[in-house]
Design an enzyme around this catalytic site. Structure first.
Site, mmCIF file in Angstrom:
data_model
loop_
_atom_site.group_PDB
_atom_site.id
_atom_site.type_symbol
_atom_site.label_atom_id
_atom_site.label_comp_id
_atom_site.label_asym_id
_atom_site.label_seq_id
_atom_site.Cartn_x
_atom_site.Cartn_y
_atom_site.Cartn_z
ATOM 1 N N ASP A 167 -3.833 2.361 -5.212
ATOM 2 C CA ASP A 167 -2.408 2.316 -4.489
ATOM 3 C C ASP A 167 -2.155 0.959 -3.704
ATOM 4 O O ASP A 167 -1.167 0.873 -2.906
ATOM 5 C CB ASP A 167 -2.380 3.478 -3.855
ATOM 6 C CG ASP A 167 -2.819 3.434 -2.297
ATOM 7 O OD1 ASP A 167 -4.008 2.750 -2.166
ATOM 8 O OD2 ASP A 167 -2.123 4.101 -1.424
ATOM 9 N N GLU A 168 -3.077 -0.149 -4.092
ATOM 10 C CA GLU A 168 -3.072 -1.040 -2.869
ATOM 11 C C GLU A 168 -3.201 -2.508 -3.662
ATOM 12 O O GLU A 168 -4.249 -2.546 -4.476
ATOM 13 C CB GLU A 168 -4.210 -0.736 -1.975
ATOM 14 C CG GLU A 168 -4.202 -1.577 -0.755
ATOM 15 C CD GLU A 168 -5.570 -1.421 -0.049
ATOM 16 O OE1 GLU A 168 -5.904 -2.249 0.970
ATOM 17 O OE2 GLU A 168 -6.095 -0.444 -0.098
ATOM 18 N N ASP A 226 0.889 -1.149 -0.061
ATOM 19 C CA ASP A 226 -0.063 -0.106 -0.076
ATOM 20 C C ASP A 226 0.905 1.321 -0.142
ATOM 21 O O ASP A 226 1.638 1.441 1.013
ATOM 22 C CB ASP A 226 -0.976 -0.014 1.208
ATOM 23 C CG ASP A 226 -1.867 1.043 1.336
ATOM 24 O OD1 ASP A 226 -3.039 0.778 1.376
ATOM 25 O OD2 ASP A 226 -1.611 2.260 0.789
HETATM 26 P P1 TTP Z 1 -5.205 5.021 1.084
HETATM 27 O O1 TTP Z 1 -4.146 3.980 0.811
HETATM 28 O O2 TTP Z 1 -6.103 4.543 2.097
HETATM 29 O O3 TTP Z 1 -4.454 6.431 1.686
HETATM 30 P P2 TTP Z 1 -2.984 6.980 1.476
HETATM 31 O O4 TTP Z 1 -2.204 6.072 0.468
HETATM 32 O O5 TTP Z 1 -3.329 8.302 1.166
HETATM 33 O O6 TTP Z 1 -2.409 6.979 2.856
HETATM 34 P P3 TTP Z 1 -1.745 5.534 3.612
HETATM 35 O O7 TTP Z 1 -1.954 4.458 2.852
HETATM 36 O O8 TTP Z 1 -0.276 5.887 3.820
HETATM 37 O O9 TTP Z 1 -2.400 5.542 4.840
HETATM 38 O O10 TTP Z 1 -5.833 5.497 -0.014
HETATM 39 C C1 TTP Z 1 -5.109 5.715 -1.493
HETATM 40 C C2 TTP Z 1 -5.573 6.997 -2.179
HETATM 41 O O11 TTP Z 1 -6.976 6.767 -2.220
HETATM 42 C C3 TTP Z 1 -5.419 8.198 -1.461
HETATM 43 O O12 TTP Z 1 -3.911 8.939 -1.532
HETATM 44 C C4 TTP Z 1 -6.162 9.187 -1.836
HETATM 45 C C5 TTP Z 1 -7.495 8.208 -2.488
HETATM 46 N N1 TTP Z 1 -8.429 8.347 -1.135
HETATM 47 C C6 TTP Z 1 -9.546 9.145 -1.562
HETATM 48 O O13 TTP Z 1 -9.598 9.763 -2.514
HETATM 49 N N2 TTP Z 1 -10.587 9.266 -0.503
HETATM 50 C C7 TTP Z 1 -10.573 8.496 0.688
HETATM 51 O O14 TTP Z 1 -11.347 8.394 1.553
HETATM 52 C C8 TTP Z 1 -9.569 7.564 0.831
HETATM 53 C C9 TTP Z 1 -9.407 6.608 2.004
HETATM 54 C C10 TTP Z 1 -8.393 7.531 -0.187
HETATM 55 MG MG MG Z 2 -2.019 4.185 0.579
#
Ligand code: TTP
Ligand code: MG
Length: 389
Positions: free
Chosen positions: A103-104, A9
């Site tokens: 992203d995961e 992730d």
């Molecule tokens: P995440 O992987 O949940 O968050 P992140 O990568 O920003 O942070 P981390 O993993 O380090 O905690 O989500 C990936 C992307 O998806 C995030 O950068 C932006 C988007 N996203 C949204 O647009 N709305 C949301 O509510 C979430 C959770 C994510």
């Molecule tokens: Mg992330």
């Protein structure tokens, strides 16, 4: 056979891409999201998270908590391109990849032990490849199953690498709150708490009968095995999406063309949003119409170039609709908009012609003005009736 599952992730994904591409944002709080009065935070850089800013928060609150941050509107096309690059790197490490979001994802590395010294070496190699080729950091978890791998990737964020060996699983899980188990929402958490079960360790040794009485047999069995660190779900390679569509059946048949176009607008906006979220663009748009008689018709338009903007999708749906002669005396029972013939998309708009674009926006704003600003909300409130692809 013992499996090796890896979960990866990206860290603060949208914000990290911005910091990578703009040197002046590095080391600063960066908040990406809707910047309008009702905007919502998509994500915040780790610098901004210290101020209590997080995903899905109202932008107004984020502005209050961290007024000094850099505020940016999301550039989905750029994030999607980076996402494709990341998944193509991952595909060098295993053919079995399940994409969970932009992203995961999960990789099944079972059987590839011979190529690397240890699961940790795999995690390190993947993190290094991603960092060197994209300039971004990822957090990785490696474990014998999906549940533990996802938990592990989250344990040392950002830039984390955590390996959970099968023999360590119960010890690692024991102190964690039951809410860390997927499927345990607020309600289940409360029920478990009422049985005195707050941690996964407590859950693991709970009385099965008692648990089944409170939650039902299936849920009890499932939670117990997860609490012991067991999860046999397999990594399901993501198949390519064929089309993205939304349709809506109305409680009362629609009788005015204008109202029908308003619905087409909201459907188009949702389809466009989902296309861009998936990093896709469409060569065709299909309009679906069902009348009170249940007679159903589809009409399709093909574009010279793949598109992913709402306005292009709506323009196609609208012109197909305008060209369709409505049967006299028949209300419209269902409308649908589907984007098909998909490809990985950069964002291209057919409206290089600004005059044409202005006219379209006039029409859009009129529809919005006439029926209130909640065009999007209305579509979002109605659960998808049918989803292709
Ligand atoms: P995440 O992987 O949940 O968050 P992140 O990568 O920003 O942070 P981390 O993993 O380090 O905690 O989500 C990936 C992307 O998806 C995030 O950068 C932006 C988007 N996203 C949204 O647009 N709305 C949301 O509510 C979430 C959770 C994510
Ligand atoms: Mg992330």
């Amino acid at each position: 056979m013992e499996r090796i599952i890896l979960h990866i992730d990206m860290d603060a994904f949208f914000a990290s891409v911005e910091q990578r591409d703009h040197e002046e944002y590095r080391g600063k709080p960066v908040i990406v999201g809707g910047l309008g009065p009702r905007g919502v935070v998509s994500t915040a850089s780790y610098e901004a998270r210290k101020f209590g800013v997080h995903s899905a928060q109202a932008m107004a609150i984020a502005r209050r908590r961290c007024p000094g941050a850099v505020f940016l509107h999301p550039d989905h096309a750029r994030y999607s391109a980076v996402s494709r690059q990341i998944f193509s790197i991952l595909s060098r490490f295993s053919p079995v990849i399940e994409k969970l979001s932009i992203d995961e994802g999960f990789l099944d590395l079972t059987g590839m032990e011979r190529l690397m010294d240890s699961p940790r070496a795999y995690g390190e190699a993947i993190k290094r490849a991603v960092r060197e080729e994209t300039g971004l950091t990822a957090s990785v978890g490696v474990a014998p199953n999906k549940f533990l791998a996802k938990l592990a990737s989250d344990m040392e964020k950002p830039d984390g690498l955590v390996v959970i060996r099968p023999e360590d699983a119960e010890r690692v899980l024991a102190p964690l709150p039951v809410s860390r188990i997927f499927g345990v929402g607020k309600k289940t958490e409360e029920r478990l708490a009422s049985l005195g079960l707050k941690t996964i360790g407590q859950l693991a040794v709970a009385d099965r009968q008692k648990l089944a009485r409170a939650l039902g047999d299936r849920m009890a069995a499932q939670l117990l095995s997860l609490a012991h660190g067991l999860d046999d779900r397999s990594v399901e390679p993501t198949r390519a999406v064929q089309s993205i569509g939304r349709e809506e059946t109305f409680n009362e048949d629609i009788r005015s063309r204008e109202e029908a176009e308003r619905v087409l607008l909201s459907l188009s906006e949702e389809v466009g949003w989902r296309l861009r979220r998936e990093g896709l663009a469409a060569r065709t748009v299909t309009l679906k119409l069902r009348f009170a008689s249940f007679d159903t018709y589809t009409r399709q338009q093909t574009f010279p170039e793949p598109v992913s903007y709402d306005e292009d999708i709506f323009a196609a749906a609208q012109s197909l609709f305008r060209a369709f002669p409505l049967p006299p005396g028949q209300g419209i029972r269902l409308l649908g908009v589907t984007a098909g013939n998909l490809s990985a998309g950069g964002e291209i708009s057919l409206f290089d012609d600004h005059e044409k674009k202005d006219r379209l926006y006039d029409a859009i704003d009129k529809l919005k003005g006439k029926f209130g600003e909640n065009v999007l909300t209305r579509a979002a409130l109605t659960k998808p009736k049918e989803e292709q692809g």
